[in-house]
Scaffold this motif. Structure first.
Motif, PDB file in Angstrom:
ATOM      1  N   LYS A   1       3.135  -8.347 -10.199  1.00 31.10           N
ATOM      2  CA  LYS A   1       2.482  -7.469 -11.148  1.00 31.10           C
ATOM      3  C   LYS A   1       1.273  -8.145 -11.781  1.00 31.10           C
TER       4      LYS A   1
ATOM      5  N   ARG B   1       2.441   0.881   1.178  1.00 26.99           N
ATOM      6  CA  ARG B   1       3.514   0.360   0.333  1.00 26.99           C
ATOM      7  C   ARG B   1       4.860   0.574   1.022  1.00 26.99           C
TER       8      ARG B   1
ATOM      9  N   TRP C   1      -1.807   0.529  -7.028  1.00 27.25           N
ATOM     10  CA  TRP C   1      -2.334  -0.615  -6.271  1.00 27.25           C
ATOM     11  C   TRP C   1      -3.627  -0.222  -5.582  1.00 27.25           C
TER      12      TRP C   1
ATOM     13  N   SER D   1      -3.484 -10.837  -8.039  1.00 25.69           N
ATOM     14  CA  SER D   1      -4.286 -10.490  -6.874  1.00 25.69           C
ATOM     15  C   SER D   1      -3.941 -11.431  -5.736  1.00 25.69           C
TER      16      SER D   1
ATOM     17  N   SER E   1      -2.338  -5.139  -7.720  1.00 25.16           N
ATOM     18  CA  SER E   1      -1.245  -4.216  -8.006  1.00 25.16           C
ATOM     19  C   SER E   1      -0.851  -4.321  -9.466  1.00 25.16           C
TER      20      SER E   1
END
Length: 570
Positions: A414, A437, A365, A417, A382
């Motif tokens: 996944k 994270r 990420w 943005s 990410s």
């Protein structure tokens, strides 16, 4: 003058030899029993199991009978490399009329004991009753490093009249034994290193003269485990040399040598024993399980801790991320593979740091500030579906610590943005962007401090918050409208200018024609201004779908090796 020099050299040689003998172990030609002058004694093997002890006569006890007992090693040699080790027992004995003989017994672990009986003839001992006599025997065979229990008793055996002690024989590390006792002769190893060719040139000296000799490379632990590089030096060879190749200069990589015989003692020399830095490689990462692991190639007592490396090069330990290693493998589960995440290895007073993700190939990420439609926006990208803590922190007074002031929990899908409407807060003095994270056990905290900020309109910066992909879609729609209006206005202006120009040219032409033909009008076909307008508008409209297909969202940053990136996908 020459004779004087020769005499001095000869004298020095004699003195050196005498010094060597004085520091070496005493030699005997044969084992024997010796008694003080005036006392005759004979020695012979004794029975293994003595008879029951008797009550001692009045005044007879251990302290009154045995004095100055000493135990010492001696060496009996039949050649330079054919010596044996013996134990010498010396005792000062006060003779009594009831003592006929002296029994000396030795017992070693795992072996049967052996005894010798030193007997005194009646006539000899009667003359010395009540006096102290010295008795000595050196016929007890022992091995290097062996622990021997020695017991002295009188014959007849009287209860409580005995002397017992334990003696440990010298180890093979003793220089005298290492040179003359066959079971201690390992040979001496000398080496020269060639790092470029990764070779060790080994020379052997002081090996057993009548035996071949083995050489190999091995990894030393409880035992030395061979690496495959092995050679045999023949006893007939005048030069005892060999070349061994290695792959890595590990601290436990040793040269091992031993004589070609059963149960031969071995010697190891470790040329790279101080190269601890060679151990801190071989860190592996499983992107599917998100586990970071390392296994030492050599036994080492070290502390391994995960840390975050800053711009100043200092690696700050992560909380609860420390493990101690000796021989086994260590594993850190649920690790975020960020370039700033490193492993710190500490052995003794030295530390080394390795950053396995420094190349960014596994980075999952990224967060940063991008410029979109003339204003700045914080965007998080990410390659995996994950949860993050994102917010604003403030550094005060030049401190390196950034105190969080506003924090949000953000879920990023996944390959999606997410825009973060935090620009106004980031433009405040000493404000930075902080992200971490949350769905892993070990993660670094990333801080971005931007020096330049662009002030945004109030309509676009109504307040902090999370701007999802719907905001991006709205921005895209606005951009599409702009893409239609601007080209259409430009084309319409061009049509008007062209029409006016054609109209002016047509007017001039008609005037000249009237002058040339006497005012008669032609029936030739004239150019239709409306036709020109249509021909210009159509291409402008045809370009609209192409503009409509353009993406208004900037492309996500590249993460390096795409194959590695797929390993991190769900």
């Amino acid at each position: 003058m020459i004779l004087l020099v020769a005499l001095l050299m000869s004298l020095c040689g004699v003195l050196n030899e005498a010094a060597v003998q004085s520091t070496g172990m005493e030699r005997i030609e044969k084992c024997d029993t010796r008694c003080s002058q005036g006392l005759q004694c004979k020695s012979k093997p004794h029975y293994w199991f003595p008879p029951p002890c008797q009550s001692p006569p009045e005044g007879l006890n251990s302290s009154s009978v045995f004095h100055n007992v000493s135990l010492s090693p001696v060496m009996r040699c039949e050649g330079r490399q054919k010596c044996s080790l013996h134990l010498r027992v010396s005792v000062v004995l006060r003779l009594a009329e009831s003592i006929h003989s002296l029994s000396i017994c030795t017992v070693t672990a795992g072996m049967m004991g052996g005894c010798r009986l030193l007997s005194f003839p009646r006539a000899s001992r009667q003359r010395l009753v009540g006096q102290q006599v010295e008795v000595e025997n050196d016929c007890f065979d022992i091995s290097p490093g062996q622990e021997v229990q020695v017991t002295l008793k009188t014959v007849p055996s009287y209860c409580s009249v005995a002397w017992t002690s334990t003696y440990r024989a010298p180890e093979c590390s003793n220089g005298d034994l290492r040179s003359h006792i066959p079971e201690c002769i390992t040979g001496r190893l000398w080496y020269d290193m060639n790092p470029e060719r990764k070779e060790l040139a080994v020379r052997v000296s002081d090996m057993l003269e009548d035996k071949d000799y083995h050489l190999r490379l091995c990894h030393k632990d409880f035992i030395c485990i061979g690496t495959g590089a092995k050679t045999l030096i023949k006893k007939e060879e005048p030069v005892k040399n060999a070349t061994l190749r290695y792959s890595r200069p590990l601290p436990c990589l040793c040269i091992e040598g031993w004589s070609a015989m059963m149960d031969a003692p071995r010697v190891q020399v470790c040329p790279f024993k101080d190269r601890l830095e060679e151990l801190w490689f071989g860190v592996t990462f499983d992107p599917m399980e998100e586990t970071l692991s390392w296994e030492p190639a050599c036994p080492v007592a070290a502390v391994i801790v995960l840390c975050q490396k800053g711009e100043d090069g200092v690696c700050v330990d992560l909380p609860h991320a420390s493990q101690t290693v000796g021989r086994g493998k260590i594993t850190f589960a649920k690790v975020d593979p960020h370039p700033q995440l490193c492993m710190k290895f500490t052995a003794g007073s030295q530390s080394w740091t390795r950053c396995p993700f420094a190349d960014g190939g596994f980075q999952a990420w990224e967060v940063g500030v991008t410029k979109r439609e003339g204003h700045q926006e914080v965007v998080m990208l990410s390659r995996i579906s994950s949860t993050f803590s994102v917010g604003v922190c403030v550094k005060s007074g030049g401190s390196v610590v950034c105190e969080p002031t506003d924090t949000h929990t953000v879920y990023v899908e996944k390959y999606k943005s997410v825009g973060l409407n935090l620009t106004r807060e980031l433009c405040k003095p000493n404000s930075c962007l902080q992200a971490k994270r949350l769905d892993v056990e070990y993660a670094v905290t990333i801080i971005h401090c931007h020096q330049q900020c662009e002030v945004e309109d109030d309509a676009r910066t109504s307040g902090p918050g999370i701007v999802t992909n719907r905001v991006e879609e709205a921005s895209a729609a606005d951009w599409e409208v702009t893409c239609v209006i601007v080209p259409a206005a430009a084309c319409l202006s061009a049509v008007i200018i062209v029409t006016l120009a054609l109209h002016f040219m047509l007017t001039v032409y008609q005037r000249r024609k009237r002058k040339g033909l006497g005012g008669h009008h032609t029936s030739e076909k004239q150019t239709d201004p409306a036709r020109v307008t249509v021909d210009c508008v159509v291409p402008a409209l045809q370009t609209f779908p192409a503009l409509h297909r353009q993406n208004s969202i900037p492309d996500p940053p590249q993460y390096g090796n795409y194959e590695k990136a797929n390993l991190l996908s769900d």
